[in-house]
Structure formats: C-alpha cells, structure tokens
Design a protein around this motif. Structure first.
Motif, PDB file in Angstrom:
ATOM      1  N   GLU A   1       0.825  -1.207   0.000  1.00 33.65           N
ATOM      2  CA  GLU A   1       0.000   0.000   0.000  1.00 33.65           C
ATOM      3  C   GLU A   1       0.864   1.264   0.000  1.00 33.65           C
ATOM      4  OE1 GLU A   1      -4.281  -0.702   1.907  1.00 33.65           O
ATOM      5  OE2 GLU A   1      -2.654  -0.816   3.380  1.00 33.65           O
ATOM      6  N   ASP A   2       1.918   1.268   0.814  1.00 40.12           N
ATOM      7  CA  ASP A   2       2.800   2.443   0.877  1.00 40.12           C
ATOM      8  C   ASP A   2       3.463   2.721  -0.469  1.00 40.12           C
ATOM      9  OD1 ASP A   2       2.199   2.791   3.575  1.00 40.12           O
ATOM     10  OD2 ASP A   2       4.097   1.930   4.289  1.00 40.12           O
ATOM     11  N   LYS A   3       4.011   1.680  -1.096  1.00 43.27           N
ATOM     12  CA  LYS A   3       4.731   1.869  -2.365  1.00 43.27           C
ATOM     13  C   LYS A   3       3.779   2.254  -3.503  1.00 43.27           C
ATOM     14  CE  LYS A   3       8.788   1.058  -0.753  1.00 43.27           C
ATOM     15  NZ  LYS A   3       9.683   2.144  -0.445  1.00 43.27           N
ATOM     16  N   LEU A   4       2.599   1.684  -3.527  1.00 43.67           N
ATOM     17  CA  LEU A   4       1.656   2.056  -4.572  1.00 43.67           C
ATOM     18  C   LEU A   4       1.107   3.468  -4.335  1.00 43.67           C
ATOM     19  CD1 LEU A   4      -0.176  -1.320  -5.260  1.00 43.67           C
ATOM     20  CD2 LEU A   4       1.430  -0.127  -6.733  1.00 43.67           C
ATOM     21  N   ARG A   5       0.959   3.846  -3.091  1.00 42.24           N
ATOM     22  CA  ARG A   5       0.520   5.212  -2.779  1.00 42.24           C
ATOM     23  C   ARG A   5       1.571   6.221  -3.263  1.00 42.24           C
ATOM     24  NH1 ARG A   5       0.211   4.752   2.354  1.00 42.24           N
ATOM     25  NH2 ARG A   5      -1.819   3.756   2.345  1.00 42.24           N
ATOM     26  N   GLU A   6       2.863   5.862  -3.126  1.00 36.62           N
ATOM     27  CA  GLU A   6       3.947   6.745  -3.571  1.00 36.62           C
ATOM     28  C   GLU A   6       3.871   7.038  -5.066  1.00 36.62           C
ATOM     29  OE1 GLU A   6       7.749   5.181  -2.390  1.00 36.62           O
ATOM     30  OE2 GLU A   6       7.236   5.276  -0.252  1.00 36.62           O
ATOM     31  N   ILE A   7       3.305   6.120  -5.836  1.00 35.85           N
ATOM     32  CA  ILE A   7       3.178   6.360  -7.282  1.00 35.85           C
ATOM     33  C   ILE A   7       1.745   6.757  -7.660  1.00 35.85           C
ATOM     34  CG2 ILE A   7       5.186   4.935  -7.882  1.00 35.85           C
ATOM     35  CD1 ILE A   7       3.178   2.793  -8.892  1.00 35.85           C
ATOM     36  N   GLY A   8       0.968   7.146  -6.643  1.00 37.78           N
ATOM     37  CA  GLY A   8      -0.343   7.730  -6.908  1.00 37.78           C
ATOM     38  C   GLY A   8      -1.526   6.786  -6.943  1.00 37.78           C
ATOM     39  N   SER A   9      -1.381   5.581  -6.443  1.00 38.83           N
ATOM     40  CA  SER A   9      -2.492   4.623  -6.469  1.00 38.83           C
ATOM     41  C   SER A   9      -2.959   4.293  -5.057  1.00 38.83           C
ATOM     42  CB  SER A   9      -2.066   3.333  -7.167  1.00 38.83           C
ATOM     43  OG  SER A   9      -1.858   3.573  -8.530  1.00 38.83           O
ATOM     44  N   LYS A  10      -4.281   4.313  -4.904  1.00 34.74           N
ATOM     45  CA  LYS A  10      -4.895   3.945  -3.628  1.00 34.74           C
ATOM     46  C   LYS A  10      -5.862   2.799  -3.871  1.00 34.74           C
ATOM     47  CE  LYS A  10      -4.744   8.557  -1.663  1.00 34.74           C
ATOM     48  NZ  LYS A  10      -5.535   9.673  -1.135  1.00 34.74           N
TER      49      LYS A  10
END
Length: 127
Positions: free
Chosen positions: A60-69
C-alpha cells in the motif's frame, strides 16, 4: 487484450514491495482476457499473520507513492488472506496455508504470467 502498461507498472511496484518484506512465491498473472474487472493479479505469501500484514502495508505504501490507492481492502484484520483491489490490479497476500489450500495459481494457470524483475523473483541477497 493484454494488461496495460500502467497495470504492469503497478504489478512490478507491488511485487517489489512484497519482496522487500520477504514475501515468498511472488507471481503475477495477466487476467485481462478472462476478467473484465481487472487486468492483473499479484499473488504473494507470508509465513505468519504479522508478516502478511507487513507485506500488505508495504504494498500500500509503495503504490501510494506512485499515486495509487486501493478501491477496496479485505481480510486485513485476520491477516490470513488480504485482498487489495486497485481496479487495474488485484493484490492477494496470503498466509502460506491459505496459499496451498486455495491454490490460486491453479485457477489462473491458463492466463499468461507477467514477468517480474530478477530482484523480485531471485534468491534474497546475502544468501
């Protein structure tokens, strides 16, 4: 129809994040031909409930860093099988026992695999 480039980018990011938390048996399938609701599945295993939760948090953290929730998150409280739905991809993080029992790879074996980078699929560094 195959998984979009953006979906593949999400897959690789999720797989790397899982690998960073020492997930095992990380695989990805292009399910776009079989399912209209998503392009790809990422499947990873953890050896215990705490590790499953740790893997999920890192994904979740890494995908959030590239703009995905995630659109939806299921199973986090139990920590046995957590599903993260990002629309284009779905990430399954399973306890090893659930992984063996449900055998998602067997269900999706007719779908093409998405090649993951060597740093995700290779042996851990320092071994």
């Amino acid at each position: 129809m195959t998984a979009t480039d953006h979906a593949v980018e999400l897959v690789v990011t999720a797989a790397r994040a899982a690998s960073d938390k020492l997930a095992t048996q990380i695989v990805a399938f292009d399910v776009s031909e079989q399912l209209a609701i998503t392009d790809a599945f990422v499947i990873a295993s953890g050896s215990n409930d705490r590790q499953v939760k740790s893997i999920v948090d890192e994904v979740e953290d890494k995908l959030r860093e590239i703009g995905s929730k995630p659109i939806r998150r299921e199973g986090h409280r139990e920590g046995r099988w957590v599903l993260l739905d990002y629309g284009e991809i779905v990430v399954h993080v399973q306890h090893e026992e659930e992984r063996q029992f449900y055998a998602l790879e067997r269900l999706w074996r007719d779908c093409p695999t998405i090649e993951l980078p060597a740093d995700v699929t290779g042996p851990p560094t320092g071994v």
